[in-house]
Write a protein that holds these residues in place. Structure first.
Motif, PDB file in Angstrom:
ATOM      1  N   ARG A 118     -10.131  -1.705   1.537  1.00 18.67           N
ATOM      2  CA  ARG A 118      -9.385  -2.123   0.329  1.00 18.67           C
ATOM      3  C   ARG A 118      -9.669  -3.569  -0.075  1.00 18.67           C
ATOM      4  O   ARG A 118      -8.787  -4.285  -0.566  1.00 18.67           O
ATOM      5  N   GLU A 121      -9.469  -4.230  -3.898  1.00 14.19           N
ATOM      6  CA  GLU A 121      -8.064  -4.238  -4.306  1.00 14.19           C
ATOM      7  C   GLU A 121      -7.414  -5.585  -3.944  1.00 14.19           C
ATOM      8  O   GLU A 121      -6.712  -6.189  -4.765  1.00 14.19           O
ATOM      9  N   ARG A 124      -8.603  -8.348  -6.186  1.00 10.09           N
ATOM     10  CA  ARG A 124      -7.981  -8.294  -7.524  1.00 10.09           C
ATOM     11  C   ARG A 124      -6.549  -8.826  -7.490  1.00 10.09           C
ATOM     12  O   ARG A 124      -6.092  -9.457  -8.434  1.00 10.09           O
ATOM     13  N   ILE A 125      -5.860  -8.620  -6.384  1.00  9.95           N
ATOM     14  CA  ILE A 125      -4.481  -9.127  -6.272  1.00  9.95           C
ATOM     15  C   ILE A 125      -4.484 -10.660  -6.340  1.00  9.95           C
ATOM     16  O   ILE A 125      -3.722 -11.277  -7.072  1.00  9.95           O
ATOM     17  N   SER A 128      -5.592 -12.021  -9.822  1.00  9.96           N
ATOM     18  CA  SER A 128      -4.618 -11.828 -10.905  1.00  9.96           C
ATOM     19  C   SER A 128      -3.339 -12.624 -10.618  1.00  9.96           C
ATOM     20  O   SER A 128      -2.365 -12.538 -11.348  1.00  9.96           O
ATOM     21  N   THR A 130      -1.161 -12.175  -8.481  1.00 12.68           N
ATOM     22  CA  THR A 130      -0.030 -11.332  -8.113  1.00 12.68           C
ATOM     23  C   THR A 130       0.543 -11.880  -6.801  1.00 12.68           C
ATOM     24  O   THR A 130      -0.227 -12.151  -5.877  1.00 12.68           O
ATOM     25  N   LEU A 139      -1.442  -3.546   2.708  1.00  9.38           N
ATOM     26  CA  LEU A 139      -2.809  -3.177   2.292  1.00  9.38           C
ATOM     27  C   LEU A 139      -3.641  -2.603   3.448  1.00  9.38           C
ATOM     28  O   LEU A 139      -4.786  -2.993   3.662  1.00  9.38           O
ATOM     29  N   GLU A 276      -9.094   2.544 -13.929  1.00 13.72           N
ATOM     30  CA  GLU A 276      -7.647   2.410 -13.692  1.00 13.72           C
ATOM     31  C   GLU A 276      -7.280   2.517 -12.218  1.00 13.72           C
ATOM     32  O   GLU A 276      -6.134   2.278 -11.866  1.00 13.72           O
ATOM     33  N   ASP A 278      -7.125   1.853  -8.225  1.00 13.62           N
ATOM     34  CA  ASP A 278      -7.310   0.794  -7.237  1.00 13.62           C
ATOM     35  C   ASP A 278      -8.084   1.249  -6.011  1.00 13.62           C
ATOM     36  O   ASP A 278      -8.605   0.423  -5.271  1.00 13.62           O
ATOM     37  N   ASN A 279      -8.135   2.564  -5.794  1.00 15.21           N
ATOM     38  CA  ASN A 279      -8.855   3.066  -4.621  1.00 15.21           C
ATOM     39  C   ASN A 279     -10.320   3.375  -4.942  1.00 15.21           C
ATOM     40  O   ASN A 279     -10.952   4.190  -4.275  1.00 15.21           O
TER      41      ASN A 279
END
Ligand code: GLV
Length: 321
Positions: A118, A121, A124-125, A128, A130, A139, A276, A278-279
């Motif tokens: 991951r 993913e 990207r967290i 962004s 987040t 995760l 769209e 995440d996996n």
């Protein structure tokens, strides 16, 4: 002196080798050549270096003219080249195997790590902004040690992928109609199985076969349904080997756990459903994209063209598949 046309930008190693012996007409814009410009550029060529973005078909070969002797594709895959059309015109087609084997296997392995752990993913967290916090259950991915990789197509790149998997403690099964050369699998403990069986047992299915009519949509709805729900797909071969609609459906339905893709069915377009998820890890066809490998590919393609122009046998003619 012959005329060598190069239909897109390639590293200097290839161009210099060609220019040392022949006149070279090369596409120099950073933009990929259009079909119309390509058909114009190749006129009168004795040899042509093409990239996988060019379709080498009867129209292309006829645009070049009857003096054309060789099309040297700067790629290992040559599904963009109509080989029978070349043969019908006495044109030799060559590709660039071996020099990109390790680099492409690195890409496939990178995709496998990224998707199972991951990493995309997670990145990207952070990017962004987040909020996140280290946590025991945060995760969590799937470890590769002790898992089974199913390699579809045990050619040079498949074997290089198997070596990496072995070093990571994975069990290896493979499916291939051909038998790898004696000794090529030494020390890998790789078991040959039927394709159906591979789909049932693999924790990661990694595609390394060529794209041919017989491998079009090799991975479709039925095949995804046959995979473990916890398994991942990795494709670093060619996009249309996978039915992208079926892949999106399988991912939506949770029939497989995720996918790592370097190639796409309608490249450069990517199925919006994949964007769209995440996996899913998505790379823009970077399989052989290192400075060293691209230089070696350009050099090998140039050497192939030069050999044919000298009247010698090409170093790496495409093999009949
Ligand atoms: C790249 O995709 C190649 O076939 O060389």
């Amino acid at each position: 002196m012959a005329l060598v046309v190069v239909t897109n930008r390639i590293p200097a190693e290839g161009l210099d080798a060609l220019r040392a012996e022949h006149e070279v007409r090369a596409w120099e814009s950073e933009e990929c050549i259009s079909r119309a410009d390509c058909l114009e550029l190749v006129k009168g060529a004795d040899a042509i270096l093409t990239l996988l973005t060019e379709k080498v078909d009867g129209e292309f070969l006829d645009a070049a003219g009857p003096q054309l002797k060789v099309v040297a594709n700067v790629a290992v895959g040559y599904n963009n080249v109509d080989v029978p059309a070349c043969e019908a015109r006495g044109v030799i087609a060559t590709n660039t195997p071996k020099v990109l084997t390790e680099t492409t296997a690195d890409t496939a392995f990178g995709l496998m790590l990224m998707v199972t752990r991951r990493f995309g993913e997670g990145e990207r967290i952070i990017r962004s902004q987040t909020p996140w916090q280290w946590g025991m259950f945060y995760l969590l991915g799937m470890g590769l040690q002790g898992k089974t990789i199913g390699i579809v197509g045990m050619g040079q790149i498949g074997i290089a992928m198997a070596r990496r998997a072995k070093a990571f403690g994975m069990d290896i099964v493979y499916a291939d109609d051909a038998t790898p050369p004696a000794g090529a699998l030494a020390g890998l403990d790789a078991r040959k199985v039927e394709f159906d069986k591979l789909l049932n047992v693999a924790d990661v299915v990694s595609l390394h076969c060529p794209y041919l009519p017989a491998t079009h949509h090799l991975m479709g709805a039925e095949e995804f349904a046959a995979m473990k729900r916890t398994a991942y797909l990795v494709n670093s071969a060619r996009g249309p080997i996978v039915d992208e609609n079926a892949l999106v459906e399988a991912l939506r339905a949770g029939e497989i756990a995720g996918a790592g893709l370097d190639v796409f069915e309608q490249e450069p377009a990517v199925h919006p459903g994949l964007l769209e998820m995440d996996n899913v890890v998505l790379l823009p066809h970077l399989g052989s994209a290192t400075t060293e490998t691209r230089a070696a590919m350009a050099q090998l393609a140039a050497d192939n063209a030069l050999a044919v122009l000298r009247g010698d046998a090409p170093l790496t003619p495409v093999t009949k598949l």
